[in-house]
Design a protein around this motif. Sequence first.
Motif, mmCIF file in Angstrom:
data_model
loop_
_atom_site.group_PDB
_atom_site.id
_atom_site.type_symbol
_atom_site.label_atom_id
_atom_site.label_comp_id
_atom_site.label_asym_id
_atom_site.label_seq_id
_atom_site.Cartn_x
_atom_site.Cartn_y
_atom_site.Cartn_z
ATOM 1 N N UNK A 127 -12.053 -4.501 5.866
ATOM 2 C CA UNK A 127 -11.495 -5.866 5.806
ATOM 3 C C UNK A 127 -10.538 -5.994 4.628
ATOM 4 N N UNK A 128 -10.899 -5.418 3.503
ATOM 5 C CA UNK A 128 -10.023 -5.463 2.332
ATOM 6 C C UNK A 128 -8.705 -4.740 2.613
ATOM 7 N N UNK A 129 -8.766 -3.587 3.282
ATOM 8 C CA UNK A 129 -7.549 -2.855 3.638
ATOM 9 C C UNK A 129 -6.679 -3.693 4.564
ATOM 10 N N UNK A 130 -7.275 -4.277 5.573
ATOM 11 C CA UNK A 130 -6.538 -5.125 6.517
ATOM 12 C C UNK A 130 -5.839 -6.275 5.802
ATOM 13 N N UNK A 131 -6.557 -6.992 4.930
ATOM 14 C CA UNK A 131 -5.948 -8.116 4.219
ATOM 15 C C UNK A 131 -4.829 -7.654 3.295
ATOM 16 N N UNK A 132 -5.036 -6.524 2.627
ATOM 17 C CA UNK A 132 -4.001 -6.015 1.726
ATOM 18 C C UNK A 132 -2.728 -5.680 2.492
ATOM 19 N N UNK A 133 -2.879 -5.118 3.666
ATOM 20 C CA UNK A 133 -1.707 -4.750 4.462
ATOM 21 C C UNK A 133 -0.984 -5.988 4.992
ATOM 22 N N UNK A 134 -1.716 -6.975 5.475
ATOM 23 C CA UNK A 134 -1.066 -8.212 5.945
ATOM 24 C C UNK A 134 -0.307 -8.864 4.797
ATOM 25 N N UNK A 135 -0.917 -8.919 3.625
ATOM 26 C CA UNK A 135 -0.237 -9.482 2.465
ATOM 27 C C UNK A 135 1.019 -8.711 2.113
ATOM 28 N N UNK A 136 0.953 -7.378 2.196
ATOM 29 C CA UNK A 136 2.117 -6.557 1.877
ATOM 30 C C UNK A 136 3.247 -6.789 2.870
ATOM 31 N N UNK A 137 2.923 -6.910 4.151
ATOM 32 C CA UNK A 137 3.949 -7.160 5.168
ATOM 33 C C UNK A 137 4.688 -8.455 4.878
ATOM 34 N N UNK A 138 3.955 -9.494 4.544
ATOM 35 C CA UNK A 138 4.581 -10.801 4.346
ATOM 36 C C UNK A 138 5.288 -10.900 3.002
ATOM 37 N N UNK A 139 4.796 -10.197 1.999
ATOM 38 C CA UNK A 139 5.498 -10.205 0.709
ATOM 39 C C UNK A 139 6.876 -9.563 0.821
ATOM 40 N N UNK A 140 6.987 -8.568 1.667
ATOM 41 C CA UNK A 140 8.277 -7.897 1.848
ATOM 42 C C UNK A 140 9.296 -8.808 2.518
#
Length: 416
Positions: A127-140
């Motif tokens: 779950x932590x990996x999933x949230x980190x990746x979603x956050x990274x996609x949107x930050x870009x």
Amino acid sequence: MSRFWQQFATGGWLTRERVRIYSLLMGGICAAAMIGWVALSDGLIDRNGKPIGTDFSSFYAAGSLVLEGKADDVYRPAAHYAREQQLFGPDTPYYSWLYPPFFLLVATPLALLPYWLALAVWQAAGFALYLAVIGAILRRARATDAVAALWLPVAAAFPAVFVNLGHGQNGFLTAGLLGAALCLLRPQPVLAGILFALLAYKPQFALVIPLALVAAGRWRSFAAAAVTVVALVAVATFAFGLDIWSGFAASAEMSRKLLLEQGNVGFEKLQSAFASVRMLGGSIPLAYGLQAALSVAIIGGTVWAWRKPCDAAVRNALLVLATLLASPHTLDYDLMLLGPAIAFMVSAGVSGGFRRYEISALAAAWVIPLLTRSIAGMTAVSLGLLISLALYGLVFARALHHRDAASIADGRIAQV
């Protein structure tokens, strides 16, 4: 009616406040239901007589067999089931192990822990990996303040999250690895290739990714992925012996015949064109034929988009959706992949504006994982398949529009 349709087409109905309220309601209701279900369980066994985390019991049993030096028994259904019964009681249903041997490198360390702790670590880390990746996609995407404030509750309350939690499955890992690989494809191509290769534990999702990498000329990522897969096979062979691969091949054949063709897993759980045909009473050859036709079209469209100049977020969303649609063996917890697909589409919309119907389609994709199994069981209609197809069509139209705009721009430059 015209006003309603206009709001639906533009997505104007989905205000910031509604997004916040819907996310909090969905997350609260699902979390409360899961907590209540666990509280009412009898130790490790839920009210339906199944282990808490259901499918994770298969991972844990497989890992425990490896720890005792019985890796070959993982691919012997009778021995594997006997271990599940030993761990969870004689009345537990059988949860099969159908993964390649190198996935045992994940399951075995988890089996060193007590079951409850292993399940918690497995799901929390994913779950932590999933949230980190979603956050990274949107930050870009240089997201607006509204997106920056809302993405976390929306991602955390995504109904597929609770489907995956309920099954103790690997949807978090799949979504996290694919999303991270796509984010890193340009800045760190070798690391991206390694992450693509780690997805090999789901070989049914390998139909599109290699072809997209070749089409885009991402040779460093392609090579890194190929080398990593070879290394994974070598490590698994060294750790568990060469014979374990014949056991895996036999289990893959069993999976194809029993779980896919005969629907022992339940056609309502599968989110593919193949399963939809079988659910409606179609023959196995017809199901394979329709799935093959759809897969060829999806793969062809994705390869075309990856060869052309196109916004990276659009291409990434297209590849994620194609990965879901091209496989005949896509389960409801695999709809976790809609998470990064939605995030990439929001990224594209933030950067270049949303097109008609996109916002409403994204909202539907967000909620449908909660409904698709029950609706399919009642009506034989797979909403997961339909919304994935609809989203793919919208993303492909955006890619096509970008190509046309680029061609017009090139033509104007040529005339100067």
